[in-house]
Design a protein around this motif. Structure first.
Motif, PDB file in Angstrom:
ATOM      1  N   ARG A  36       0.844  -1.194   0.000  1.00 33.23           N
ATOM      2  CA  ARG A  36       0.000   0.000   0.000  1.00 33.23           C
ATOM      3  C   ARG A  36       0.882   1.247   0.000  1.00 33.23           C
ATOM      4  O   ARG A  36       2.059   1.189   0.320  1.00 33.23           O
ATOM      5  N   ASN A  37       0.241   2.346  -0.349  1.00 29.14           N
ATOM      6  CA  ASN A  37       0.915   3.632  -0.282  1.00 29.14           C
ATOM      7  C   ASN A  37       0.460   4.341   0.983  1.00 29.14           C
ATOM      8  O   ASN A  37      -0.617   4.075   1.503  1.00 29.14           O
ATOM      9  N   VAL A  38       1.298   5.261   1.431  1.00 26.74           N
ATOM     10  CA  VAL A  38       1.019   5.948   2.672  1.00 26.74           C
ATOM     11  C   VAL A  38       1.304   7.440   2.475  1.00 26.74           C
ATOM     12  O   VAL A  38       2.166   7.811   1.678  1.00 26.74           O
ATOM     13  N   LEU A  39       0.528   8.267   3.143  1.00 23.90           N
ATOM     14  CA  LEU A  39       0.769   9.711   3.164  1.00 23.90           C
ATOM     15  C   LEU A  39       1.452   9.998   4.492  1.00 23.90           C
ATOM     16  O   LEU A  39       0.956   9.599   5.546  1.00 23.90           O
ATOM     17  N   ILE A  40       2.606  10.648   4.435  1.00 24.82           N
ATOM     18  CA  ILE A  40       3.394  10.848   5.645  1.00 24.82           C
ATOM     19  C   ILE A  40       3.675  12.339   5.848  1.00 24.82           C
ATOM     20  O   ILE A  40       4.022  13.038   4.899  1.00 24.82           O
ATOM     21  N   SER A  41       3.438  12.830   7.064  1.00 25.69           N
ATOM     22  CA  SER A  41       3.675  14.240   7.382  1.00 25.69           C
ATOM     23  C   SER A  41       5.100  14.414   7.887  1.00 25.69           C
ATOM     24  O   SER A  41       5.519  13.714   8.810  1.00 25.69           O
ATOM     25  N   ILE A  42       5.828  15.363   7.274  1.00 30.74           N
ATOM     26  CA  ILE A  42       7.222  15.607   7.638  1.00 30.74           C
ATOM     27  C   ILE A  42       7.468  17.109   7.683  1.00 30.74           C
ATOM     28  O   ILE A  42       6.972  17.851   6.828  1.00 30.74           O
ATOM     29  N   LYS A  43       8.243  17.551   8.669  1.00 28.79           N
ATOM     30  CA  LYS A  43       8.562  18.977   8.808  1.00 28.79           C
ATOM     31  C   LYS A  43       9.440  19.451   7.648  1.00 28.79           C
ATOM     32  O   LYS A  43      10.279  18.708   7.149  1.00 28.79           O
ATOM     33  N   PRO A  44       9.254  20.736   7.249  1.00 26.80           N
ATOM     34  CA  PRO A  44       9.975  21.275   6.088  1.00 26.80           C
ATOM     35  C   PRO A  44      11.489  21.063   6.105  1.00 26.80           C
ATOM     36  O   PRO A  44      12.068  20.708   5.080  1.00 26.80           O
ATOM     37  N   GLU A  45      12.126  21.252   7.262  1.00 26.55           N
ATOM     38  CA  GLU A  45      13.594  21.120   7.285  1.00 26.55           C
ATOM     39  C   GLU A  45      14.042  19.696   6.973  1.00 26.55           C
ATOM     40  O   GLU A  45      15.095  19.484   6.369  1.00 26.55           O
TER      41      GLU A  45
ATOM     42  N   GLN B 140      -1.521  13.175  11.457  1.00 30.17           N
ATOM     43  CA  GLN B 140      -0.612  13.530  12.541  1.00 30.17           C
ATOM     44  C   GLN B 140       0.784  12.972  12.210  1.00 30.17           C
ATOM     45  O   GLN B 140       1.773  13.671  12.289  1.00 30.17           O
ATOM     46  N   SER B 141       0.833  11.715  11.840  1.00 23.31           N
ATOM     47  CA  SER B 141       2.097  11.051  11.513  1.00 23.31           C
ATOM     48  C   SER B 141       2.031  10.506  10.084  1.00 23.31           C
ATOM     49  O   SER B 141       2.772  10.934   9.214  1.00 23.31           O
ATOM     50  N   TRP B 142       1.102   9.574   9.843  1.00 22.63           N
ATOM     51  CA  TRP B 142       0.899   8.997   8.511  1.00 22.63           C
ATOM     52  C   TRP B 142      -0.486   8.399   8.414  1.00 22.63           C
ATOM     53  O   TRP B 142      -1.150   8.195   9.430  1.00 22.63           O
ATOM     54  N   GLN B 143      -0.911   8.129   7.188  1.00 23.08           N
ATOM     55  CA  GLN B 143      -2.165   7.416   6.967  1.00 23.08           C
ATOM     56  C   GLN B 143      -2.065   6.644   5.661  1.00 23.08           C
ATOM     57  O   GLN B 143      -1.341   7.047   4.746  1.00 23.08           O
ATOM     58  N   TYR B 144      -2.773   5.527   5.603  1.00 23.32           N
ATOM     59  CA  TYR B 144      -2.805   4.739   4.385  1.00 23.32           C
ATOM     60  C   TYR B 144      -3.589   5.467   3.304  1.00 23.32           C
ATOM     61  O   TYR B 144      -4.526   6.196   3.614  1.00 23.32           O
ATOM     62  N   LEU B 145      -3.220   5.249   2.053  1.00 16.48           N
ATOM     63  CA  LEU B 145      -3.977   5.797   0.926  1.00 16.48           C
ATOM     64  C   LEU B 145      -4.617   4.628   0.184  1.00 16.48           C
ATOM     65  O   LEU B 145      -4.052   3.549   0.119  1.00 16.48           O
ATOM     66  N   ASP B 146      -5.801   4.871  -0.377  1.00 12.88           N
ATOM     67  CA  ASP B 146      -6.471   3.795  -1.122  1.00 12.88           C
ATOM     68  C   ASP B 146      -5.812   3.579  -2.463  1.00 12.88           C
ATOM     69  O   ASP B 146      -5.319   4.495  -3.065  1.00 12.88           O
TER      70      ASP B 146
ATOM     71  N   ARG C 269      10.149   7.086  13.168  1.00  8.87           N
ATOM     72  CA  ARG C 269       8.750   7.052  13.581  1.00  8.87           C
ATOM     73  C   ARG C 269       8.601   6.259  14.867  1.00  8.87           C
ATOM     74  O   ARG C 269       9.362   5.329  15.123  1.00  8.87           O
ATOM     75  N   LYS C 270       7.561   6.620  15.658  1.00  5.40           N
ATOM     76  CA  LYS C 270       7.241   5.864  16.876  1.00  5.40           C
ATOM     77  C   LYS C 270       6.328   4.696  16.554  1.00  5.40           C
ATOM     78  O   LYS C 270       6.260   3.722  17.284  1.00  5.40           O
ATOM     79  N   ARG C 271       5.582   4.819  15.463  1.00  6.75           N
ATOM     80  CA  ARG C 271       4.774   3.697  14.976  1.00  6.75           C
ATOM     81  C   ARG C 271       4.854   3.739  13.460  1.00  6.75           C
ATOM     82  O   ARG C 271       5.038   4.806  12.870  1.00  6.75           O
ATOM     83  N   VAL C 272       4.743   2.564  12.862  1.00  8.25           N
ATOM     84  CA  VAL C 272       4.949   2.486  11.419  1.00  8.25           C
ATOM     85  C   VAL C 272       3.822   1.722  10.726  1.00  8.25           C
ATOM     86  O   VAL C 272       3.202   0.856  11.324  1.00  8.25           O
ATOM     87  N   PRO C 273       3.598   2.072   9.473  1.00  7.95           N
ATOM     88  CA  PRO C 273       2.618   1.332   8.675  1.00  7.95           C
ATOM     89  C   PRO C 273       3.192  -0.026   8.291  1.00  7.95           C
ATOM     90  O   PRO C 273       4.407  -0.228   8.366  1.00  7.95           O
ATOM     91  N   SER C 274       2.322  -0.942   7.898  1.00  8.12           N
ATOM     92  CA  SER C 274       2.823  -2.240   7.427  1.00  8.12           C
ATOM     93  C   SER C 274       2.462  -2.433   5.959  1.00  8.12           C
ATOM     94  O   SER C 274       1.516  -1.821   5.467  1.00  8.12           O
ATOM     95  N   ASN C 275       3.230  -3.276   5.286  1.00  9.41           N
ATOM     96  CA  ASN C 275       3.012  -3.562   3.858  1.00  9.41           C
ATOM     97  C   ASN C 275       2.953  -2.293   3.016  1.00  9.41           C
ATOM     98  O   ASN C 275       2.040  -2.116   2.229  1.00  9.41           O
ATOM     99  N   VAL C 276       3.911  -1.403   3.228  1.00  7.20           N
ATOM    100  CA  VAL C 276       3.918  -0.173   2.437  1.00  7.20           C
ATOM    101  C   VAL C 276       5.081  -0.170   1.463  1.00  7.20           C
ATOM    102  O   VAL C 276       6.122  -0.774   1.697  1.00  7.20           O
ATOM    103  N   ASP C 277       4.848   0.527   0.376  1.00  6.51           N
ATOM    104  CA  ASP C 277       5.801   0.568  -0.711  1.00  6.51           C
ATOM    105  C   ASP C 277       6.256   2.007  -0.955  1.00  6.51           C
ATOM    106  O   ASP C 277       7.426   2.324  -0.915  1.00  6.51           O
ATOM    107  N   ILE C 278       5.283   2.893  -1.181  1.00  6.20           N
ATOM    108  CA  ILE C 278       5.565   4.276  -1.530  1.00  6.20           C
ATOM    109  C   ILE C 278       4.993   5.209  -0.458  1.00  6.20           C
ATOM    110  O   ILE C 278       3.862   5.027  -0.016  1.00  6.20           O
TER     111      ILE C 278
END
Length: 126
Positions: A6-15, A120-126, A30-39
């Motif tokens: 799956r793909n994931v949307l991840i929030s990261i600070k500009p710097e 907040q950290s990341w979310q899965y994308l459909d 990360r403190k928690r991570v997605p599973s089965n992610v590619d991009i």
């Protein structure tokens, strides 16, 4: 790899986004991570608030914070102090291994991909 990546949307600070796309930062902690992610699509937090690019997640490291720092700090983009502050007293720390970071020609609005608010950290994308 294989099973339903799956793909994931991840929030990261500009710097840190700058360091990822310049090739200096090869690990995203990360403190928690997605599973089965590619991009991972990279959402830059305020003040930019746009999706600016993507990277391939080649593997996810999981170990004690001390061990993770030893293995990744040269390509972390963080000071040891920032790292320790982020993980606090966590017993397990994670790092996404970044490859093929690709900066888009034009940033994408969250609304363009039907997302109402940044994760907040990341979310899965459909």
């Amino acid at each position: 790899m294989g099973q339903n990546m799956r793909n994931v949307l991840i929030s990261i600070k500009p710097e840190f986004v700058k360091l990822i796309f310049s090739g200096e930062k090869l690990f995203e902690y990360r403190k928690r991570v997605p599973s089965n992610v590619d991009i991972a699509l990279v959402y830059v937090t305020a003040p930019i608030k746009r999706i600016v690019g993507e990277f391939k997640i080649t593997k996810i490291l999981s170990m004690s914070p001390e061990q993770l720092w030893q293995e990744t700090y040269l390509q972390s983009g963080l000071s040891h102090e920032q790292f320790l502050t982020y993980f606090g007293n966590s017993s397990v720390a994670y790092a996404l291994a970044i490859d093929n970071a690709n900066l888009y020609d034009s940033p994408i609005e969250l609304s363009d991909i039907n997302i109402k608010r940044a994760p907040q950290s990341w979310q899965y994308l459909d």
